[in-house]
Design a protein around this motif. Structure first.
Motif, mmCIF file in Angstrom:
data_model
loop_
_atom_site.group_PDB
_atom_site.id
_atom_site.type_symbol
_atom_site.label_atom_id
_atom_site.label_comp_id
_atom_site.label_asym_id
_atom_site.label_seq_id
_atom_site.Cartn_x
_atom_site.Cartn_y
_atom_site.Cartn_z
ATOM 1 N N LYS A 201 -22.416 16.562 -73.607
ATOM 2 C CA LYS A 201 -22.637 16.839 -72.057
ATOM 3 C C LYS A 201 -21.183 16.623 -71.277
ATOM 4 O O LYS A 201 -20.997 17.248 -70.197
ATOM 5 C CB LYS A 201 -23.604 15.881 -71.513
ATOM 6 C CG LYS A 201 -24.102 16.165 -70.142
ATOM 7 C CD LYS A 201 -25.010 15.267 -69.734
ATOM 8 C CE LYS A 201 -25.405 15.360 -68.226
ATOM 9 N NZ LYS A 201 -26.417 14.252 -67.945
ATOM 10 N N TYR A 202 -20.413 15.585 -71.845
ATOM 11 C CA TYR A 202 -19.137 15.315 -71.100
ATOM 12 C C TYR A 202 -18.130 16.016 -71.893
ATOM 13 O O TYR A 202 -16.917 15.617 -71.582
ATOM 14 C CB TYR A 202 -18.948 13.876 -70.966
ATOM 15 C CG TYR A 202 -19.773 13.253 -70.008
ATOM 16 C CD1 TYR A 202 -19.294 12.886 -68.598
ATOM 17 C CD2 TYR A 202 -21.125 12.831 -70.246
ATOM 18 C CE1 TYR A 202 -20.038 12.316 -67.869
ATOM 19 C CE2 TYR A 202 -21.951 12.054 -69.387
ATOM 20 C CZ TYR A 202 -21.411 11.976 -67.848
ATOM 21 O OH TYR A 202 -22.179 11.377 -67.045
ATOM 22 N N GLY A 203 -18.270 16.859 -72.511
ATOM 23 C CA GLY A 203 -16.774 17.704 -73.114
ATOM 24 C C GLY A 203 -16.477 16.950 -74.251
ATOM 25 O O GLY A 203 -15.316 17.441 -74.629
ATOM 26 N N LEU A 204 -17.148 16.023 -75.023
ATOM 27 C CA LEU A 204 -16.459 15.227 -76.052
ATOM 28 C C LEU A 204 -17.078 15.901 -77.357
ATOM 29 O O LEU A 204 -18.289 15.857 -77.235
ATOM 30 C CB LEU A 204 -16.480 13.842 -75.857
ATOM 31 C CG LEU A 204 -15.971 13.162 -74.517
ATOM 32 C CD1 LEU A 204 -16.203 11.996 -74.321
ATOM 33 C CD2 LEU A 204 -14.317 13.560 -74.701
ATOM 34 N N GLN A 205 -16.352 16.239 -78.531
ATOM 35 C CA GLN A 205 -16.974 16.404 -79.862
ATOM 36 C C GLN A 205 -17.223 15.434 -80.499
ATOM 37 O O GLN A 205 -16.344 14.445 -80.778
ATOM 38 C CB GLN A 205 -16.047 17.343 -80.681
ATOM 39 C CG GLN A 205 -16.595 18.213 -81.742
ATOM 40 C CD GLN A 205 -17.925 18.830 -81.220
ATOM 41 O OE1 GLN A 205 -18.073 19.731 -80.417
ATOM 42 N NE2 GLN A 205 -18.692 19.032 -82.299
ATOM 43 N N PRO A 206 -18.491 15.217 -80.797
ATOM 44 C CA PRO A 206 -18.916 14.067 -82.006
ATOM 45 C C PRO A 206 -18.053 14.034 -83.207
ATOM 46 O O PRO A 206 -17.620 14.967 -83.809
ATOM 47 C CB PRO A 206 -20.228 14.311 -82.344
ATOM 48 C CG PRO A 206 -20.829 14.910 -80.957
ATOM 49 C CD PRO A 206 -19.797 15.961 -80.593
ATOM 50 N N ASP A 207 -17.478 13.005 -83.420
ATOM 51 C CA ASP A 207 -16.460 12.838 -84.781
ATOM 52 C C ASP A 207 -17.453 11.989 -85.778
ATOM 53 O O ASP A 207 -17.730 11.136 -85.778
ATOM 54 C CB ASP A 207 -15.344 12.062 -84.219
ATOM 55 C CG ASP A 207 -14.217 11.981 -85.356
ATOM 56 O OD1 ASP A 207 -14.488 12.353 -86.413
ATOM 57 O OD2 ASP A 207 -12.991 11.698 -85.142
ATOM 58 N N PRO A 208 -17.418 12.724 -87.073
ATOM 59 C CA PRO A 208 -18.340 12.242 -88.054
ATOM 60 C C PRO A 208 -17.794 10.971 -88.360
ATOM 61 O O PRO A 208 -18.395 9.882 -88.943
ATOM 62 C CB PRO A 208 -18.150 13.300 -88.971
ATOM 63 C CG PRO A 208 -18.099 14.498 -88.514
ATOM 64 C CD PRO A 208 -17.276 14.044 -87.224
ATOM 65 N N GLN A 209 -16.301 10.880 -88.464
ATOM 66 C CA GLN A 209 -15.721 9.365 -88.823
ATOM 67 C C GLN A 209 -16.137 8.320 -87.946
ATOM 68 O O GLN A 209 -16.174 6.978 -88.450
ATOM 69 C CB GLN A 209 -14.160 9.567 -88.662
ATOM 70 C CG GLN A 209 -13.552 10.407 -89.659
ATOM 71 C CD GLN A 209 -11.995 10.182 -89.814
ATOM 72 O OE1 GLN A 209 -11.226 10.446 -88.932
ATOM 73 N NE2 GLN A 209 -11.499 9.949 -91.105
#
Length: 333
Positions: A201-209
């Motif tokens: 929602k805030y333009g941040l991509q979830p990082d699997p690490q």
């Protein structure tokens, strides 16, 4: 021997009213309850739960399947459940979960023929649920729920994940880790959903690490926290799916020489009593743990004492709140 008939006469009410007060039936005026309770005290009346159990074919026993007492959330809710049940004349047999072994526990518990079961150990696709339904034993779940159906009291766990994540983003954090238990449990699965949705929602991509699932033991939490901080681009904030995990994580980071929140912000979920301790002051999401346990046992006792089975599942979702304390702060430069 003083009887309920004597109590009714002394209080100026019917014997049926005394019975309803003793059994916790809703809709009774507080003034009437007070009269009955005062009459019981003055006459030194003690309800004969054993005789009543024989007449009603009840054991006055409730089975509680609880999560591990290594998590203070379950310590506090278990205490509330046992205390309230005792006030209503029920004994509680407490059993502790062995990961993924609910069916064996259920088989053991069934031998004692409890009047009802309250459990915080259910998994999203737990084979125990159809067994519970088939056994026709009143039951309530709390803090966890299956993917579909069932009777439960939980918080809005997606909102819990959202509240923590948004709070950290508003402090300027972008590298936000999520440290959790296994995703076959609704609390962790849904809190992770809220975390990921809020990042996007805030333009941040979830990082699997930055998303680490563990078995929840202090040993695994410690290993996970160290790995996160050893990344080439470590997180500036860590959301722990429970306060118990957050406390372990804080201990590890402090031993690594990290300052909280100057170097790393930490937050949890549950608002266990120690979270507000002046030496800790953990930012967390409060989930009404006392209300959750109390609601669950009250609903269970209503199901046990109801003359007819509930036609609709009892599904209560409580709204949590963010409690900002001193373990979260602005993202370091």
């Amino acid at each position: 021997m003083v009887t309920s008939k004597d109590v009714a006469k002394h209080a100026g009410v019917s014997q049926a009213t005394v019975s309803r007060v003793l059994n916790g039936y809703p809709g009774i005026k507080q003034e009437t309850k007070d009269k009955v309770m005062q009459a019981m005290a003055e006459l030194h009346y003690r309800p004969n739960f054993i005789a009543r159990s024989l007449v009603m074919n009840q054991t006055r026993n409730i089975a509680l399947l609880s999560g591990t007492l290594k998590n203070h959330f379950f310590v506090e809710t278990t205490d509330n459940i046992v205390r309230l049940a005792a006030e209503k004349g029920y004994s509680v047999m407490v059993h502790f979960e062995h990961m993924g072994d609910n069916l064996s526990l259920f088989e053991t518990i069934s031998r004692y023929k409890p009047d009802g079961i309250i459990l915080s150990t259910i998994q999203l696709d737990d084979p125990l649920l159809p067994q519970l339904e088939e056994a026709n034993i009143p039951y309530m779940m709390f803090n966890r729920r299956p993917r579909t159906g069932g009777n439960y009291v939980v918080i809005d766990n997606r909102l819990a994940g959202e509240l923590n994540t948004r709070h950290l983003i508003e402090y300027g954090h972008k590298r936000i880790a999520f440290l959790s238990g296994h995703l076959n449990v609704s609390t962790f699965f849904e809190r992770k959903e809220g975390y990921e949705a809020t990042l996007k929602k805030y333009g941040l991509q979830p990082d699997p690490q930055l998303m680490v699932m563990t078995n929840g033991t202090p040993q695994e939490i410690e290993v996970a926290a160290v790995r996160l901080m050893q990344l080439s681009s470590p997180p500036t904030a860590i959301i722990c799916a429970t306060d118990a995990m957050a406390l372990t994580c804080m201990d590890v980071l402090i031993r690594m020489g990290k300052r909280i929140p100057e170097d790393v912000s930490i937050c949890g979920v549950d608002d266990i009593d120690i979270a507000s301790h002046q030496s800790i002051r953990l930012t967390t999401v409060g989930n009404y743990k006392q209300q959750m346990g109390v609601l669950a046992i009250e609903m269970l006792m209503n199901l046990i004492e109801a003359e007819e089975e509930a036609l609709q599942p009892i599904q209560i979702v409580l709204r949590p709140e963010l409690i900002v304390r001193e373990t979260t702060g602005a993202c370091p430069p």
